[in-house]
Scaffold this active site. Structure first.
Site: not given
Ligand code: NAD
Ligand code: UFG
Length: 338
Positions: A199, A149, A153, A124, A12, A36
């Site tokens: 996912n 997780y 958040k 999220s 993102i 990444s």
């Protein structure tokens, strides 16, 4: 205007850097390359003709982060850096609380030390937990979350809400993403999961390209339109634009909470059908048991973002599938290593 983007080489973050550059901002990236690759910078350059400044390092390393604030004058921080695999968070909760919660607190402390008090945080839809009816509205209570997780958040949101209550000059936006999918239409940037994708859309992509034999559909006995799970899929491009829109709030102090979703719920079978249309062939799948911790259906009420940020999604599920397939075909092994 300099914007610090933590995790800016991730899925993102990289799309957001492109939109920031296109809108005239100067994104400066911190990333520890945990999930990444540095070659993302080259792709950002191919799209925008500009290479953002990149610093390799961890947000938990306060002296390192402070040294970046001493080098640049930042107007705001967009904070993406963190760990995001729900299943892994159940196995490694301490790592998730360290990187996601402690890291976010370190970042805010360094920001305060350097008098930068405009912050946009990647939250999220998972913070709404299991008990709220759909569509999710920002005013709903949060909590009743099923994994570390999601709790990480929730905890960061609460820390930032408390910070904003204590120190009124902060402007903090908590952006609650629904299910980001798709890729840049050029096929130069997209989602590059390491190992087996968790996912739905990345898994389908790998089935479509022949890397995986078939998709497991987790349950077809939910009380939904076709029995499979329903989610609000949002194209990553739309999500990236949402961050540029949220920068509008930076001079408005307080907490600003926004759902970033399309407001539309699609089932797993609908996602498969859209992808089959995009790739031009049938995709093998089998129905298996429900996945532990999954919720039957959720989607956003995204009207607050429309009213206050003049932001709404532009793209359909078919377009998201088309971009995802385009990225997958052009980059069957994801980003190059260097
Ligand atoms: P991503 O893993 O692709 O990007 C995160 C980036 O942060 C990676 O480049 C990674 O190397 C970097 N990073 C991780 N820990 C770091 C640390 N301690 N210091 C510096 N860099 C670090 O994930 P994404 O999908 O782009 O998600 C971005 C943010 O949005 C995350 O906070 C994630 O939890 C949140 N989010 C994602 C989704 C989703 O489905 N993708 C949904 C809701 C919220
Ligand atoms: N699904 C399958 N098979 C798969 C993967 C997923 O049937 O191989 C189904 C799931 O059961 C669910 C739907 O596809 O019904 C979407 O699942 P994802 O794993 O793609 O996404 P989730 O809604 O479970 O979670 C995602 C992110 C979370 C985030 C949440 C809301 O992984 O981090 O969206 O933003 F919190």
């Amino acid at each position: 205007m300099n914007i610090l983007v933590t995790g800016g080489l991730g899925y993102i973050g990289s799309h957001t850097c492109v939109k920031l550059i296109e809108a005239g901002y100067n994104p400066i990236i911190i990333d520890n390359l945990y999930n990444s690759k540095k070659s993302v910078l080259q792709r950002i350059k191919q799209i925008t003709s500009f290479t953002p400044q990149f610093y390799y390092g961890d947000i938990c390393d306060k002296p390192f982060v402070d040294s970046i604030f001493k080098k640049h004058d930042f107007t705001a921080v967009i904070h993406f850096a963190g760990l995001k695999a729900v299943g892994e968070s159940v196995i490694k909760p301490l790592e998730y609380y360290e990187k996601n919660v402690y890291g976010s607190i370190c970042l805010a402390q360094v920001m305060r030390d350097n008098n930068v008090k405009n912050l946009i945080f990647s939250s999220s839809a998972t913070v709404y937990g299991e008990k709220n009816p759909v569509p999710y509205v920002e005013s709903y209570p949060t909590g009743n979350i099923t994994n570390p997780y999601g709790w990480s958040k929730f905890m960061v949101e609460q820390s930032y809400i408390d910070l904003s209550n204590a120190e009124k000059e902060w402007s903090i936006s908590l952006l609650r993403y629904f299910n980001p999918v798709g890729a840049h239409p050029s096929g130069l940037m997209g989602e590059d999961p390491q190992g087996i994708p968790n996912n739905l859309m990345p898994y389908i992509s790998q089935v479509a390209i022949g890397k995986r034999e078939k998709l497991s559909v987790y349950g077809n006995d939910y009380p939904t339109k076709d029995g499979t799970g329903v989610r609000d899929y949002i194209r990553v491009e739309d999500l990236a634009i949402g961050h540029v829109a949220a920068l509008k709030q930076i001079n408005k102090s307080g907490i600003h909470i926004y759902n970033l979703g399309s407001g539309i719920g699609n089932s797993v079978l609908e996602v498969i059908a859209a992808y089959e249309k995009a790739c031009g062939h049938k995709l093998a799948y089998q129905i298996v048991e429900r996945r532990a911790g999954d919720i039957a259906a959720f989607w956003a009420d995204a009207s607050r973002a429309k009213q206050e940020l003049d932001w709404q999604t532009q793209y359909t599920l078919d377009e998201m599938a088309k971009d995802s397939w385009n990225w997958q075909m052009k980059n069957p092994n994801g980003y190059p290593n260097e």
